[in-house]
Design an enzyme around this catalytic site. Structure first.
Site, short mmCIF file in Angstrom:
data_model
loop_
_atom_site.label_atom_id
_atom_site.label_comp_id
_atom_site.label_asym_id
_atom_site.label_seq_id
_atom_site.Cartn_x
_atom_site.Cartn_y
_atom_site.Cartn_z
N GLY A 52 0.77 -1.25 0.00
CA GLY A 52 0.00 0.00 0.00
C GLY A 52 0.80 1.29 0.00
O GLY A 52 0.22 2.36 0.19
N ASP A 90 -7.71 -10.45 -8.79
CA ASP A 90 -6.71 -10.59 -9.85
C ASP A 90 -7.00 -9.56 -10.94
O ASP A 90 -8.13 -9.53 -11.47
CB ASP A 90 -6.82 -12.02 -10.43
CG ASP A 90 -5.71 -12.35 -11.40
OD1 ASP A 90 -5.16 -11.43 -12.04
OD2 ASP A 90 -5.38 -13.54 -11.51
N LYS A 151 5.16 -0.56 -14.24
CA LYS A 151 6.47 -1.18 -14.03
C LYS A 151 6.70 -2.24 -15.09
O LYS A 151 5.80 -3.04 -15.38
CB LYS A 151 6.50 -1.82 -12.64
CG LYS A 151 7.73 -2.68 -12.43
CD LYS A 151 8.17 -2.71 -11.01
CE LYS A 151 7.40 -3.66 -10.14
NZ LYS A 151 7.90 -3.52 -8.77
C1 LIG Z 1 5.96 -4.76 -5.83
S1 LIG Z 1 4.39 -5.17 -5.18
C2 LIG Z 1 3.53 -3.63 -5.17
C3 LIG Z 1 4.00 -2.67 -4.10
C4 LIG Z 1 3.07 -1.49 -3.99
N1 LIG Z 1 3.15 -0.63 -5.18
C5 LIG Z 1 3.39 -0.64 -2.79
O1 LIG Z 1 3.86 0.49 -3.02
O2 LIG Z 1 3.14 -1.05 -1.67
C6 LIG Z 1 3.63 -6.01 -6.51
C7 LIG Z 1 2.25 -6.50 -6.23
O3 LIG Z 1 1.67 -6.98 -7.44
C8 LIG Z 1 0.67 -7.91 -7.04
N2 LIG Z 1 0.21 -8.69 -8.19
C9 LIG Z 1 0.93 -9.49 -9.01
N3 LIG Z 1 0.14 -10.06 -9.94
C10 LIG Z 1 -1.12 -9.61 -9.70
C11 LIG Z 1 -2.37 -9.82 -10.33
N4 LIG Z 1 -2.50 -10.64 -11.39
N5 LIG Z 1 -3.46 -9.17 -9.83
C12 LIG Z 1 -3.36 -8.36 -8.75
N6 LIG Z 1 -2.18 -8.12 -8.12
C13 LIG Z 1 -1.08 -8.73 -8.58
C14 LIG Z 1 1.38 -8.74 -5.98
O4 LIG Z 1 0.45 -9.42 -5.16
C15 LIG Z 1 2.18 -7.66 -5.23
O5 LIG Z 1 1.53 -7.26 -4.06
#
Ligand SMILES: C[S@@+](CC[C@H](N)C(=O)[O-])C[C@H]1O[C@@H](n2cnc3c(N)ncnc32)[C@H](O)[C@@H]1O
Length: 196
Positions: A52, A90, A151
Protein backbone atom coordinates in the site's frame (compact mmCIF):
# COMPACT_ATOMS: atom_id res chain seq x y z
CA UNK A 1 33.44 -0.87 1.79
CA UNK A 2 31.77 -3.21 -0.72
CA UNK A 3 28.75 -1.96 -2.71
CA UNK A 4 26.79 -5.22 -2.49
CA UNK A 5 23.05 -4.91 -1.93
CA UNK A 6 22.11 -4.13 1.67
CA UNK A 7 18.53 -5.22 2.52
CA UNK A 8 18.16 -2.22 4.81
CA UNK A 9 19.28 0.42 2.33
CA UNK A 10 18.58 4.16 2.50
CA UNK A 11 15.12 3.90 0.92
CA UNK A 12 14.13 1.10 3.30
CA UNK A 13 15.14 3.35 6.22
CA UNK A 14 13.45 6.41 4.72
CA UNK A 15 10.23 4.41 4.27
CA UNK A 16 10.31 3.40 7.94
CA UNK A 17 10.97 6.97 9.06
CA UNK A 18 8.17 8.41 6.94
CA UNK A 19 5.63 5.68 7.76
CA UNK A 20 5.47 4.13 4.27
CA UNK A 21 4.72 0.43 4.07
CA UNK A 22 7.30 -0.10 1.33
CA UNK A 23 10.25 1.64 -0.31
CA UNK A 24 8.27 1.65 -3.60
CA UNK A 25 6.68 4.94 -2.53
CA UNK A 26 9.97 6.65 -3.41
CA UNK A 27 9.84 5.24 -6.93
CA UNK A 28 6.44 6.82 -7.49
CA UNK A 29 7.60 10.02 -5.75
CA UNK A 30 10.53 10.29 -8.21
CA UNK A 31 8.14 9.74 -11.14
CA UNK A 32 5.81 12.40 -9.76
CA UNK A 33 8.72 14.85 -9.22
CA UNK A 34 9.81 14.37 -12.83
CA UNK A 35 6.48 14.14 -14.69
CA UNK A 36 3.85 15.76 -12.38
CA UNK A 37 1.15 13.27 -13.35
CA UNK A 38 -1.06 13.27 -10.22
CA UNK A 39 -2.96 16.39 -9.13
CA UNK A 40 -5.22 17.31 -6.19
CA UNK A 41 -8.74 15.97 -6.71
CA UNK A 42 -7.64 13.21 -9.11
CA UNK A 43 -9.11 9.72 -9.16
CA UNK A 44 -6.24 7.23 -9.32
CA UNK A 45 -6.39 3.46 -9.89
CA UNK A 46 -3.40 1.50 -8.55
CA UNK A 47 -2.91 -2.04 -9.89
CA UNK A 48 -0.80 -4.39 -7.77
CA UNK A 49 -1.21 -2.15 -4.73
CA UNK A 50 -0.22 -4.27 -1.69
CA UNK A 51 1.12 -3.53 0.85
CA UNK A 52 0.00 0.00 0.00
CA UNK A 53 2.87 2.50 -0.17
CA UNK A 54 1.84 3.84 -3.61
CA UNK A 55 -1.66 4.31 -2.18
CA UNK A 56 -0.24 6.17 0.84
CA UNK A 57 1.59 8.60 -1.43
CA UNK A 58 -1.28 8.93 -3.92
CA UNK A 59 -3.67 9.71 -1.06
CA UNK A 60 -1.49 12.67 -0.08
CA UNK A 61 -1.18 13.89 -3.67
CA UNK A 62 -4.91 13.74 -4.49
CA UNK A 63 -6.03 15.14 -1.13
CA UNK A 64 -9.46 14.91 0.46
CA UNK A 65 -11.34 15.63 -2.79
CA UNK A 66 -9.52 12.85 -4.66
CA UNK A 67 -9.72 9.08 -4.56
CA UNK A 68 -7.18 6.25 -4.67
CA UNK A 69 -8.45 2.76 -5.53
CA UNK A 70 -6.04 -0.16 -5.15
CA UNK A 71 -6.38 -3.74 -6.44
CA UNK A 72 -4.16 -6.64 -5.39
CA UNK A 73 -4.26 -10.42 -5.09
CA UNK A 74 -3.34 -9.89 -1.43
CA UNK A 75 -5.53 -8.05 1.06
CA UNK A 76 -4.23 -4.59 1.95
CA UNK A 77 -4.32 -3.80 5.65
CA UNK A 78 -6.71 -0.89 6.27
CA UNK A 79 -4.93 2.40 5.53
CA UNK A 80 -7.60 4.26 7.52
CA UNK A 81 -8.15 7.07 5.03
CA UNK A 82 -11.59 7.89 3.64
CA UNK A 83 -10.19 8.56 0.16
CA UNK A 84 -8.56 5.13 -0.21
CA UNK A 85 -10.52 2.08 -1.35
CA UNK A 86 -9.00 -1.38 -1.77
CA UNK A 87 -10.20 -4.44 -3.66
CA UNK A 88 -8.81 -7.97 -3.37
CA UNK A 89 -8.61 -9.77 -6.69
CA UNK A 90 -6.71 -10.59 -9.85
CA UNK A 91 -6.25 -7.72 -12.30
CA UNK A 92 -6.57 -10.28 -15.10
CA UNK A 93 -10.13 -11.09 -13.97
CA UNK A 94 -12.44 -8.69 -15.82
CA UNK A 95 -15.18 -9.18 -13.19
CA UNK A 96 -13.04 -7.40 -10.58
CA UNK A 97 -13.59 -4.03 -12.26
CA UNK A 98 -17.30 -4.05 -11.38
CA UNK A 99 -16.22 -3.11 -7.84
CA UNK A 100 -14.38 0.09 -8.79
CA UNK A 101 -17.28 2.37 -7.96
CA UNK A 102 -16.13 4.85 -10.61
CA UNK A 103 -15.74 4.35 -14.34
CA UNK A 104 -13.13 6.90 -15.41
CA UNK A 105 -9.78 7.57 -13.72
CA UNK A 106 -7.34 10.45 -14.22
CA UNK A 107 -4.28 8.27 -13.65
CA UNK A 108 -3.60 4.53 -13.55
CA UNK A 109 -0.46 3.34 -11.75
CA UNK A 110 0.87 -0.19 -11.82
CA UNK A 111 3.68 -1.59 -9.74
CA UNK A 112 2.59 -5.13 -10.63
CA UNK A 113 5.29 -7.72 -10.13
CA UNK A 114 4.62 -11.27 -11.32
CA UNK A 115 5.61 -14.20 -9.16
CA UNK A 116 9.15 -14.79 -10.34
CA UNK A 117 10.59 -18.05 -11.70
CA UNK A 118 14.19 -16.86 -11.71
CA UNK A 119 14.30 -17.38 -15.51
CA UNK A 120 14.64 -13.88 -16.98
CA UNK A 121 12.73 -14.55 -20.21
CA UNK A 122 9.83 -16.23 -18.35
CA UNK A 123 9.60 -13.40 -15.80
CA UNK A 124 9.74 -10.73 -18.54
CA UNK A 125 6.95 -12.60 -20.37
CA UNK A 126 4.75 -12.62 -17.26
CA UNK A 127 5.40 -8.91 -16.70
CA UNK A 128 4.46 -8.25 -20.35
CA UNK A 129 1.18 -10.13 -19.91
CA UNK A 130 0.33 -8.01 -16.84
CA UNK A 131 1.22 -4.79 -18.65
CA UNK A 132 -0.89 -5.75 -21.65
CA UNK A 133 -3.78 -5.96 -19.20
CA UNK A 134 -2.80 -2.57 -17.69
CA UNK A 135 -3.21 -1.06 -21.17
CA UNK A 136 -6.51 -2.93 -21.68
CA UNK A 137 -7.73 -1.49 -18.37
CA UNK A 138 -6.53 1.96 -19.46
CA UNK A 139 -8.55 1.61 -22.69
CA UNK A 140 -11.67 1.06 -20.60
CA UNK A 141 -11.16 3.12 -17.46
CA UNK A 142 -8.66 5.93 -18.18
CA UNK A 143 -9.97 9.33 -19.22
CA UNK A 144 -8.77 10.82 -22.48
CA UNK A 145 -5.92 13.13 -21.39
CA UNK A 146 -5.13 10.80 -18.46
CA UNK A 147 -1.79 9.17 -17.69
CA UNK A 148 -0.45 5.69 -16.98
CA UNK A 149 2.61 4.51 -15.05
CA UNK A 150 3.59 0.85 -15.32
CA UNK A 151 6.47 -1.18 -14.03
CA UNK A 152 8.20 -3.24 -16.70
CA UNK A 153 10.94 -5.85 -16.86
CA UNK A 154 11.92 -5.43 -20.51
CA UNK A 155 12.14 -8.67 -22.48
CA UNK A 156 11.39 -10.00 -25.94
CA UNK A 157 7.88 -8.51 -26.08
CA UNK A 158 8.82 -5.07 -24.71
CA UNK A 159 8.78 -3.32 -28.11
CA UNK A 160 5.27 -4.70 -28.66
CA UNK A 161 4.17 -3.12 -25.37
CA UNK A 162 5.79 0.23 -26.25
CA UNK A 163 4.17 0.13 -29.70
CA UNK A 164 0.72 -0.37 -28.23
CA UNK A 165 1.35 2.39 -25.65
CA UNK A 166 2.58 4.77 -28.38
CA UNK A 167 -0.73 4.35 -30.16
CA UNK A 168 -2.62 5.33 -27.01
CA UNK A 169 -0.60 8.22 -25.53
CA UNK A 170 0.80 11.51 -26.81
CA UNK A 171 4.16 10.78 -25.17
CA UNK A 172 5.85 7.65 -23.86
CA UNK A 173 8.80 7.88 -21.47
CA UNK A 174 10.83 5.21 -19.73
CA UNK A 175 12.32 6.03 -16.36
CA UNK A 176 14.39 4.22 -13.73
CA UNK A 177 13.95 5.93 -10.34
CA UNK A 178 16.92 6.01 -7.96
CA UNK A 179 14.99 3.76 -5.53
CA UNK A 180 15.09 0.89 -8.07
CA UNK A 181 18.00 -1.32 -7.14
CA UNK A 182 20.92 -0.91 -9.54
CA UNK A 183 21.01 -4.66 -10.15
CA UNK A 184 17.33 -4.77 -11.19
CA UNK A 185 16.14 -4.61 -14.80
CA UNK A 186 12.97 -2.95 -13.55
CA UNK A 187 11.97 0.34 -15.14
CA UNK A 188 8.76 2.31 -15.47
CA UNK A 189 6.95 3.04 -18.72
CA UNK A 190 4.99 6.26 -18.51
CA UNK A 191 2.20 7.13 -20.90
CA UNK A 192 1.43 10.84 -20.85
CA UNK A 193 -1.91 12.18 -22.13
CA UNK A 194 -4.16 9.47 -23.46
CA UNK A 195 -5.15 10.26 -27.02
CA UNK A 196 -6.87 7.03 -28.15
C1 LIG B 1 5.96 -4.76 -5.83
S1 LIG B 1 4.39 -5.17 -5.18
C2 LIG B 1 3.53 -3.63 -5.17
C3 LIG B 1 4.00 -2.67 -4.10
C4 LIG B 1 3.07 -1.49 -3.99
N1 LIG B 1 3.15 -0.63 -5.18
C5 LIG B 1 3.39 -0.64 -2.79
O1 LIG B 1 3.86 0.49 -3.02
O2 LIG B 1 3.14 -1.05 -1.67
C6 LIG B 1 3.63 -6.01 -6.51
C7 LIG B 1 2.25 -6.50 -6.23
O3 LIG B 1 1.67 -6.98 -7.44
C8 LIG B 1 0.67 -7.91 -7.04
N2 LIG B 1 0.21 -8.69 -8.19
C9 LIG B 1 0.93 -9.49 -9.01
N3 LIG B 1 0.14 -10.06 -9.94
C10 LIG B 1 -1.12 -9.61 -9.70
C11 LIG B 1 -2.37 -9.82 -10.33
N4 LIG B 1 -2.50 -10.64 -11.39
N5 LIG B 1 -3.46 -9.17 -9.83
C12 LIG B 1 -3.36 -8.36 -8.75
N6 LIG B 1 -2.18 -8.12 -8.12
C13 LIG B 1 -1.08 -8.73 -8.58
C14 LIG B 1 1.38 -8.74 -5.98
O4 LIG B 1 0.45 -9.42 -5.16
C15 LIG B 1 2.18 -7.66 -5.23
O5 LIG B 1 1.53 -7.26 -4.06
Amino acid sequence: MSKVYQPQDKFFKKAKEQGYRARSAFKLQAIQDRFHLISPGDHVLDLGAAPGSFLQLVEKLVGSKGLAVGIDLKPIEDLKKPNIKTIVGDILDDAIYQQLGIDQFDVITSDLAPSTSGVKSVDAGRSFQLNEQVLNVAEKYLKLGGHVVMKAFPGAEHQQLLKKAKGMFKNIKTFKPEAVRKSSREEYVIGIERIA
